[in-house]
Scaffold this active site. Structure first.
Site, PDB file in Angstrom:
ATOM      1  N   ASP A  77      21.179 -13.139  39.516  1.00  0.00           N
ATOM      2  CA  ASP A  77      22.395 -13.583  38.827  1.00  0.00           C
ATOM      3  C   ASP A  77      23.313 -14.407  39.727  1.00  0.00           C
ATOM      4  O   ASP A  77      24.135 -15.179  39.234  1.00  0.00           O
ATOM      5  CB  ASP A  77      23.149 -12.396  38.242  1.00  0.00           C
ATOM      6  CG  ASP A  77      23.506 -11.333  39.266  1.00  0.00           C
ATOM      7  OD1 ASP A  77      22.962 -11.359  40.388  1.00  0.00           O
ATOM      8  OD2 ASP A  77      24.332 -10.459  38.955  1.00  0.00           O
ATOM      9  N   GLY A 133      29.292  -7.917  42.555  1.00  0.00           N
ATOM     10  CA  GLY A 133      29.326  -7.552  41.146  1.00  0.00           C
ATOM     11  C   GLY A 133      27.998  -7.791  40.467  1.00  0.00           C
ATOM     12  O   GLY A 133      26.952  -7.899  41.113  1.00  0.00           O
ATOM     13  N   GLU A 134      28.041  -7.887  39.154  1.00  0.00           N
ATOM     14  CA  GLU A 134      26.851  -8.169  38.355  1.00  0.00           C
ATOM     15  C   GLU A 134      27.252  -9.060  37.179  1.00  0.00           C
ATOM     16  O   GLU A 134      28.296  -8.834  36.552  1.00  0.00           O
ATOM     17  CB  GLU A 134      26.225  -6.879  37.799  1.00  0.00           C
ATOM     18  CG  GLU A 134      25.786  -5.867  38.841  1.00  0.00           C
ATOM     19  CD  GLU A 134      24.583  -6.300  39.663  1.00  0.00           C
ATOM     20  OE1 GLU A 134      23.961  -7.336  39.326  1.00  0.00           O
ATOM     21  OE2 GLU A 134      24.271  -5.608  40.644  1.00  0.00           O
ATOM     22  N   GLY A 165      32.172   5.589  31.189  1.00  0.00           N
ATOM     23  CA  GLY A 165      32.950   5.287  29.989  1.00  0.00           C
ATOM     24  C   GLY A 165      34.350   4.759  30.231  1.00  0.00           C
ATOM     25  O   GLY A 165      35.174   4.757  29.304  1.00  0.00           O
ATOM     26  N   CYS A 168      27.488  -6.216  46.372  1.00  0.00           N
ATOM     27  CA  CYS A 168      27.626  -6.258  47.820  1.00  0.00           C
ATOM     28  C   CYS A 168      29.092  -6.109  48.189  1.00  0.00           C
ATOM     29  O   CYS A 168      29.966  -5.948  47.341  1.00  0.00           O
ATOM     30  CB  CYS A 168      27.080  -7.574  48.378  1.00  0.00           C
ATOM     31  SG  CYS A 168      28.127  -9.015  48.041  1.00  0.00           S
ATOM     32  N   LEU A 192      23.812  -4.520  48.429  1.00  0.00           N
ATOM     33  CA  LEU A 192      23.134  -3.437  47.731  1.00  0.00           C
ATOM     34  C   LEU A 192      22.222  -4.106  46.715  1.00  0.00           C
ATOM     35  O   LEU A 192      22.692  -4.684  45.734  1.00  0.00           O
ATOM     36  CB  LEU A 192      24.142  -2.516  47.041  1.00  0.00           C
ATOM     37  CG  LEU A 192      23.581  -1.293  46.313  1.00  0.00           C
ATOM     38  CD1 LEU A 192      23.003  -0.294  47.306  1.00  0.00           C
ATOM     39  CD2 LEU A 192      24.664  -0.623  45.470  1.00  0.00           C
ATOM     40  N   SER A 193      20.923  -4.065  46.934  1.00  0.00           N
ATOM     41  CA  SER A 193      19.982  -4.835  46.123  1.00  0.00           C
ATOM     42  C   SER A 193      19.750  -4.150  44.774  1.00  0.00           C
ATOM     43  O   SER A 193      19.281  -3.020  44.726  1.00  0.00           O
ATOM     44  CB  SER A 193      18.652  -4.981  46.862  1.00  0.00           C
ATOM     45  OG  SER A 193      18.845  -5.588  48.123  1.00  0.00           O
ATOM     46  N   ILE A 194      20.075  -4.875  43.695  1.00  0.00           N
ATOM     47  CA  ILE A 194      19.942  -4.345  42.339  1.00  0.00           C
ATOM     48  C   ILE A 194      19.037  -5.237  41.492  1.00  0.00           C
ATOM     49  O   ILE A 194      18.192  -4.759  40.746  1.00  0.00           O
ATOM     50  CB  ILE A 194      21.325  -4.219  41.657  1.00  0.00           C
ATOM     51  CG1 ILE A 194      22.262  -3.326  42.482  1.00  0.00           C
ATOM     52  CG2 ILE A 194      21.192  -3.706  40.231  1.00  0.00           C
ATOM     53  CD1 ILE A 194      21.844  -1.882  42.587  1.00  0.00           C
ATOM     54  N   ILE A 195      19.233  -6.555  41.595  1.00  0.00           N
ATOM     55  CA  ILE A 195      18.471  -7.533  40.813  1.00  0.00           C
ATOM     56  C   ILE A 195      17.834  -8.530  41.782  1.00  0.00           C
ATOM     57  O   ILE A 195      18.466  -8.946  42.762  1.00  0.00           O
ATOM     58  CB  ILE A 195      19.385  -8.273  39.801  1.00  0.00           C
ATOM     59  CG1 ILE A 195      19.886  -7.290  38.723  1.00  0.00           C
ATOM     60  CG2 ILE A 195      18.655  -9.442  39.139  1.00  0.00           C
ATOM     61  CD1 ILE A 195      20.888  -7.887  37.765  1.00  0.00           C
TER      62      ILE A 195
END
Length: 640
Positions: A104, A80-81, A371, A2, A51-54
């Site tokens: 998380d 973050g994550e 990377g 977010c 921003l919905s990820i988990i």
């Protein structure tokens, strides 16, 4: 994932700032278009864009949590994550804690209650965190080890405001009593290095919490920061015949990192260029997603595209591949928009193709792997081989070194051996300043007549070098790049440009467990057999296709030298310089002369010109309010 925005009032009048927070939040709606909201008590206001990820249905922010005796003691906003949240949740449950969500975010606040500020030592991920403790009336701020996620802040007599994006703080300037003066020292650092080094920004009253730092703020108090991450590069001696054990450790830890970076409730793709770094990540990701999509970008000009190599790599690992080719016209049109998203300019031409490949990727996925960080962790820059070539100079007595240095200085420019003598007789602290410096001091004064020697790059690099005296020469260069080039350029563009497209970028090389292995590699296994990243290449022999394994990295190269000299961008550059209202900063006549010299082939000024041009576009947006960045967000405020 977010964008966070908050205000700690100095006078227990936080409700007075709720409207200002709500007005500023749309500035970064691109960071989180799925959800938005605010929460406040008498001391703080928290706002977020998600921003919905988990845990898509829950884990809304600001998130409230507390122990049974005070169930809403804490408020959290987090960008973050956390990739080891499953393991941390299990550990905290063993201590008797109960969880209300499956995401998380809650793991952080429960961990903060249990471990206090040391919670950051337990987190494996990328993060910018704000936790308000309503009982102790303290605000806790933190950033991840490497600075993958940004956190800006400003303090006035009204209180302390903090945000994922500087433009939100600029929007709140009237309520904060914030003076939007430019910082001349930061301007010189930017022109010298091509990025604004942490903790500075181009606005003197707005700062950044540095990578690997936490901070505590009290109502009416200053931001008191503390560094928790200090790279040691404590090398583990590898005995003859045991090198393969190290290579196997690298392969295992990267496999584990990629697996955890794939944790998401949405589709995860991968960027793919022609080098080993992104190819290794994509190949490992394919093991966990049989339908992996990979993305690359390039240009029509020969020699400035890795499209064909990336496509060959995608075919070799069995991934579906998507390509975006960028034209000069698209490139020029996107520059103002990109400078708006950046908050402060970064003079890296690869920002623009990255923007387009991120925009293309967002049509298909919500998360991509990349990377970044492999060069800094595993010794990937060609310049890291320099200590080997200069090693004989270390054995010479001081008087002889001084004489050879004088000889190197008086030899004619371009004469063979001049550069070797100069660099071999110059201490590392003086000769190596990271990967980005584009001006020497004389060139700097040509465009910045007011430039001061005491503000040059050494002001930035000296404190970092002071922390690495115990390290070998290659590790010292890596250590410097971790705190300059990587967090000033690489990670700024990784965050800002992808989030501009509401796309989450994850970087498995920049993982605390990967770093733990990488910092133990001896220099003779980083730079060996005429190549860079030797240990990484050996570790990836069974994972990366052979045509990539020893190929020189290009990334997303841009034909800037040709475009500024030709019809593609020369006219745009000339108009940008003439129309810019930066005459009190730059000698515009000198910049135009440099542009002419570049077009006439007298000298390649492309990097220097791009540094100045990027600043001029930024200034036209944020200071002059003359350039419209044409943001694809109808709600963004226009008075910043």
């Amino acid at each position: 994932m977010c964008g966070l925005l908050g205000m700690l009032s100095g006078h227990s009048d936080a409700p007075n700032y709720v409207d200002a927070i709500k007005r500023a939040l749309p500035c970064m709606r691109h960071r989180g278009p799925d959800d938005a909201g605010t929460w406040n008590d008498d001391d703080v206001v928290f706002g977020f864009n998600r921003l919905s990820i988990i845990d898509l249905e829950h884990s809304h922010q600001p998130l409230r949590w507390g122990p049974p005796e005070n169930p809403e003691r804490y408020a959290l906003t987090f960008n973050g994550e956390i990739y080891n949240y499953v393991e941390l949740r299990q550990e905290l449950q063993e201590h008797g804690y109960e969880f209300r969500t499956s995401g998380d975010s809650e793991t952080i606040v429960v961990g903060y209650h249990h471990w206090g500020e040391e919670v950051v030592e337990h987190l494996r991920g990328m993060f910018a965190i704000a936790v308000w403790d309503s009982e102790k009336r303290t605000l806790f701020l933190a950033r991840d080890q490497f600075g993958i996620k940004p956190l800006f802040y400003a303090t006035t007599d009204k209180g302390t405001v903090f945000s994922s994006e500087k433009k939100c703080i600029l929007e709140m300037a009237p309520e904060l009593g914030l003076e939007l003066n430019l910082d001349r020292r930061a301007i010189e650092h930017y022109v010298d290095l091509q990025y604004v080094p942490e903790p500075e920004t181009l606005h003197s009253q707005i700062r950044r919490l540095e990578s690997g730092c936490t901070a505590t703020v009290l109502p009416g108090g200053q931001v008191m920061d503390n560094r928790y991450f200090r790279p040691r590069f404590e090398v583990t001696k590898v005995t003859a015949g045991k090198e393969q054990d190290l290579f196997d450790r690298i392969a295992r830890v990267l496999e584990d990192s990629v697996e955890k970076h794939m944790r998401a409730d949405v589709t995860v793709g991968s960027f793919l260029s022609g080098g080993i770094d992104s190819t290794a990540i994509a190949a490992l990701a394919k093991r966990h997603n049989p339908n992996l999509l990979t993305f690359t970008t390039g240009f029509e000009r020969e020699g400035y595209s890795e499209v064909d190599v990336a496509a060959e790599s995608a075919e070799a690992i069995g991934a579906e591949h998507i390509v975006k080719v960028v034209s000069p016209e698209e490139y020029a049109e996107a520059i103002p928009r990109i400078m708006w998203y950046l908050d402060d300019p970064v003079a890296d031409p690869s920002l623009v193709p990255l923007y387009f490949v991120a925009r293309e990727a967002r049509k298909h996925v919500k998360v991509v792997l990349s990377g970044e960080g492999a060069d800094e962790l595993f010794g990937g820059y060609t310049i890291y081989k320099e200590p080997l070539s200069l090693a004989p100079f270390e054995k010479l007595p001081s008087p002889l070194l001084k004489g050879l240095n004088h000889l190197g200085n008086i030899l004619p420019e371009g004469m063979k051996g001049k550069s070797l003598l100069q660099r071999g007789t110059t201490p590392m602290e003086e000769r190596y300043y990271g990967n980005a410096r584009s001006f020497n001091f004389e060139q700097l004064q040509r465009v910045l007549p007011w430039a001061k020697r005491e503000w040059d790059h050494r002001e930035v690099t000296a404190p970092i070098y002071a922390q690495s005296r115990h390290m070998d020469p290659v590790a010292r260069m890596q250590h410097l790049d971790l705190f300059t080039w990587m967090r000033g350029d690489i990670l700024v563009k990784a965050d800002k440009i992808n989030m501009a497209n509401s796309l989450e970028l994850r970087v498995p090389f920049l993982d605390k467990e990967v770093f733990r292995v990488a910092e133990s590699i001896p220099h003779d296994l980083k730079i060996a057999h005429g190549t860079t990243k030797y240990a990484l290449r050996k570790a990836m022999e069974q994972i990366v296709p052979p045509h990539v394994l020893h190929r020189k990295k290009l990334g997303f190269p841009v034909p800037m030298r040709h475009w500024l000299a030709g019809d593609e961008l020369h006219g745009w550059a000339q108009d940008t310089i003439k129309e810019s209202q930066t005459g009190d900063i730059f000698d515009k006549a000198a910049v135009l002369e440099m542009l002419k010299e570049h077009r006439d082939g007298v000298s390649d000024h492309s990097r220097r010109l791009w540094t100045v041009l990027a600043f001029m576009v930024w200034h036209g947006i944020f200071v002059e309010h003359r350039i419209d960045p044409k943001i694809e967000n109808p709600d963004y405020p226009v008075n910043i």
